[in-house]
Write an enzyme that holds these catalytic residues in place. Structure first.
Site, PDB file in Angstrom:
ATOM      1  N   GLU A  27       0.841  -1.207   0.000  1.00 31.11           N
ATOM      2  CA  GLU A  27       0.000   0.000   0.000  1.00 31.11           C
ATOM      3  C   GLU A  27       0.870   1.248   0.000  1.00 31.11           C
ATOM      4  O   GLU A  27       1.866   1.327   0.722  1.00 31.11           O
ATOM      5  CB  GLU A  27      -0.909  -0.002   1.240  1.00 31.11           C
ATOM      6  CG  GLU A  27      -1.907   1.151   1.248  1.00 31.11           C
ATOM      7  CD  GLU A  27      -3.097   0.853   2.129  1.00 31.11           C
ATOM      8  OE1 GLU A  27      -3.789  -0.162   1.862  1.00 31.11           O
ATOM      9  OE2 GLU A  27      -3.328   1.610   3.085  1.00 31.11           O
ATOM     10  N   THR A  58      -3.896   4.963  -1.309  1.00 29.46           N
ATOM     11  CA  THR A  58      -4.881   5.479  -0.363  1.00 29.46           C
ATOM     12  C   THR A  58      -5.463   6.811  -0.817  1.00 29.46           C
ATOM     13  O   THR A  58      -4.999   7.440  -1.774  1.00 29.46           O
ATOM     14  CB  THR A  58      -4.280   5.647   1.045  1.00 29.46           C
ATOM     15  OG1 THR A  58      -3.246   6.645   0.986  1.00 29.46           O
ATOM     16  CG2 THR A  58      -3.697   4.342   1.547  1.00 29.46           C
ATOM     17  N   ALA A  61      -7.932  12.153   3.782  1.00 28.53           N
ATOM     18  CA  ALA A  61      -9.117  12.524   4.556  1.00 28.53           C
ATOM     19  C   ALA A  61      -9.872  13.647   3.859  1.00 28.53           C
ATOM     20  O   ALA A  61      -9.276  14.615   3.388  1.00 28.53           O
ATOM     21  CB  ALA A  61      -8.707  12.957   5.959  1.00 28.53           C
ATOM     22  N   HIS A  87      -8.159   3.417  -3.645  1.00 31.34           N
ATOM     23  CA  HIS A  87      -9.058   3.647  -2.518  1.00 31.34           C
ATOM     24  C   HIS A  87     -10.077   4.722  -2.899  1.00 31.34           C
ATOM     25  O   HIS A  87      -9.761   5.671  -3.618  1.00 31.34           O
ATOM     26  CB  HIS A  87      -8.270   4.139  -1.304  1.00 31.34           C
ATOM     27  CG  HIS A  87      -7.488   3.064  -0.618  1.00 31.34           C
ATOM     28  ND1 HIS A  87      -7.331   3.007   0.744  1.00 31.34           N
ATOM     29  CD2 HIS A  87      -6.811   1.999  -1.104  1.00 31.34           C
ATOM     30  CE1 HIS A  87      -6.594   1.961   1.071  1.00 31.34           C
ATOM     31  NE2 HIS A  87      -6.260   1.347  -0.043  1.00 31.34           N
ATOM     32  N   GLY A 118     -14.238   5.890   5.248  1.00 30.16           N
ATOM     33  CA  GLY A 118     -13.227   6.921   5.439  1.00 30.16           C
ATOM     34  C   GLY A 118     -13.328   7.572   6.800  1.00 30.16           C
ATOM     35  O   GLY A 118     -14.357   7.492   7.482  1.00 30.16           O
ATOM     36  N   ASP A 119     -12.248   8.209   7.217  1.00 27.83           N
ATOM     37  CA  ASP A 119     -12.239   8.917   8.495  1.00 27.83           C
ATOM     38  C   ASP A 119     -13.026  10.214   8.376  1.00 27.83           C
ATOM     39  O   ASP A 119     -13.067  10.825   7.301  1.00 27.83           O
ATOM     40  CB  ASP A 119     -10.804   9.247   8.920  1.00 27.83           C
ATOM     41  CG  ASP A 119     -10.024   8.001   9.306  1.00 27.83           C
ATOM     42  OD1 ASP A 119     -10.646   7.057   9.834  1.00 27.83           O
ATOM     43  OD2 ASP A 119      -8.798   7.979   9.075  1.00 27.83           O
ATOM     44  N   HIS A 162     -13.930  -2.138  14.580  1.00 28.09           N
ATOM     45  CA  HIS A 162     -13.779  -0.712  14.278  1.00 28.09           C
ATOM     46  C   HIS A 162     -13.943   0.099  15.549  1.00 28.09           C
ATOM     47  O   HIS A 162     -14.723  -0.260  16.438  1.00 28.09           O
ATOM     48  CB  HIS A 162     -14.831  -0.282  13.242  1.00 28.09           C
ATOM     49  CG  HIS A 162     -14.609   1.092  12.687  1.00 28.09           C
ATOM     50  ND1 HIS A 162     -15.051   2.226  13.328  1.00 28.09           N
ATOM     51  CD2 HIS A 162     -13.983   1.513  11.557  1.00 28.09           C
ATOM     52  CE1 HIS A 162     -14.724   3.295  12.610  1.00 28.09           C
ATOM     53  NE2 HIS A 162     -14.065   2.889  11.538  1.00 28.09           N
TER      54      HIS A 162
END
Length: 300
Positions: A27, A58, A61, A87, A118-119, A162
């Protein structure tokens, strides 16, 4: 070793994994500047000879790296033998914008995506607020990708649940919802203990989430940064790990060497436990991954 190029670009990850061998994947993240870009492509060049099943890129954010994620994934598809997985997150995008990103990826030759909630824009731990006209959950994004494209879809899984899940059973049901929506494989957050991964696989089987789950590996090269990353996912490093690293607190080189050894032992335990492969969080550098491969006697 399973390879993922050529005809593999149109196979599902399950088909790739079922074709024999184990999956080894890497990644990367979109760099912020030209120096970072050079470092990224050096790592990609050094790792390509290992014939990874896939490499993933990735997504920042709040969608902050949208264009760079698409560009890097497209370049991997165009210029390397490797299978790129882009992603994609729900954060900061309407469904129309998500559809446009999928169209851009498809035009660039990308056939696999990791569909993630996602965050939150405020970072891990801050309140989750859906984007108006967008999506709230990863299973909704999986469904959208499946409805609007013929792309193959991966999702995230969490060895200890999570951080926002009420309990482990609820977390397993979320994975099942993503599987039911069309996910074909899962990659975990960094695994800290092999037993956590085994527990995740058992919970997935119990709820009928019948998809390959690939464990994520993050070697400990710096204790403070690793503790911070674990904390962001609502966890802490196992006592047995910190006990092994504590004697080297003032010796970065020996701490790094012990961190590589711990990661190697974890990889061996995961493969022995039946993991379909290993997914390495490279942080855009290749050295640690190559050292672990050497320890595991995985050769080019």
């Amino acid at each position: 070793m399973t390879h993922g190029w050529d005809s593999g670009r149109d196979l599902s990850m399950r088909e790739l994994l079922d074709s024999g061998g184990r999956s080894f994947s890497f990644e990367f993240f979109p760099p912020k500047d030209e120096a970072g870009e050079q470092q990224l492509w050096q790592a990609i060049t050094e790792l390509e000879p290992y014939g990874p099943t896939f490499v993933s890129v990735t997504y920042g954010a709040g969608g902050t790296t949208r264009d760079r994620t698409v560009a890097i994934t497209a370049r991997i598809a165009r210029e390397t033998s490797m299978l790129p997985v882009a992603h994609l997150t729900c954060v900061g995008h309407t469904t129309d914008e998500l559809t446009a990103i999928l169209r851009d990826l498809g035009a660039a030759g990308v056939r696999h995506v990791m569909a993630l909630r996602g965050d939150p824009p405020g970072g891990p731990g801050s309140p989750w607020t859906p984007t108006r006209g967008g999506l709230t959950y990863a299973d909704e994004l999986v469904a959208l990708v499946r409805e609007r494209t013929d792309m193959r879809i991966g999702v995230a899984a969490f060895p200890e649940g999570h951080v926002e899940a009420a309990d482990l059973e609820t977390d397993a049901r979320v994975l099942k919802a993503k599987y039911d929506a069309g996910a074909e494989f899962a990659v975990t957050d960094m695994v800290l203990r092999a037993s956590d991964y085994v527990g995740l696989v058992e919970r997935a089987e119990e709820v009928g989430a019948d998809l390959p789950i690939i464990p994520g590996i993050m070697p400990i090269l710096n204790l403070r940064s690793m503790e911070r990353m674990a904390e962001l996912s609502g966890r802490q490093l196992p006592d047995e790990v910190t006990a092994r690293l504590a004697p080297y607190a003032d010796d970065p080189q020996r701490l790094r060497a012990e961190g590589i050894e711990i990661a190697t032992e974890l990889c061996e335990a995961l493969l022995d436990a039946g993991a379909p492969g290993l997914h390495f969080y490279t942080l855009n550098r290749s050295r640690a991954t190559r050292e672990i491969f050497a320890n595991l006697r995985i050769t080019v």
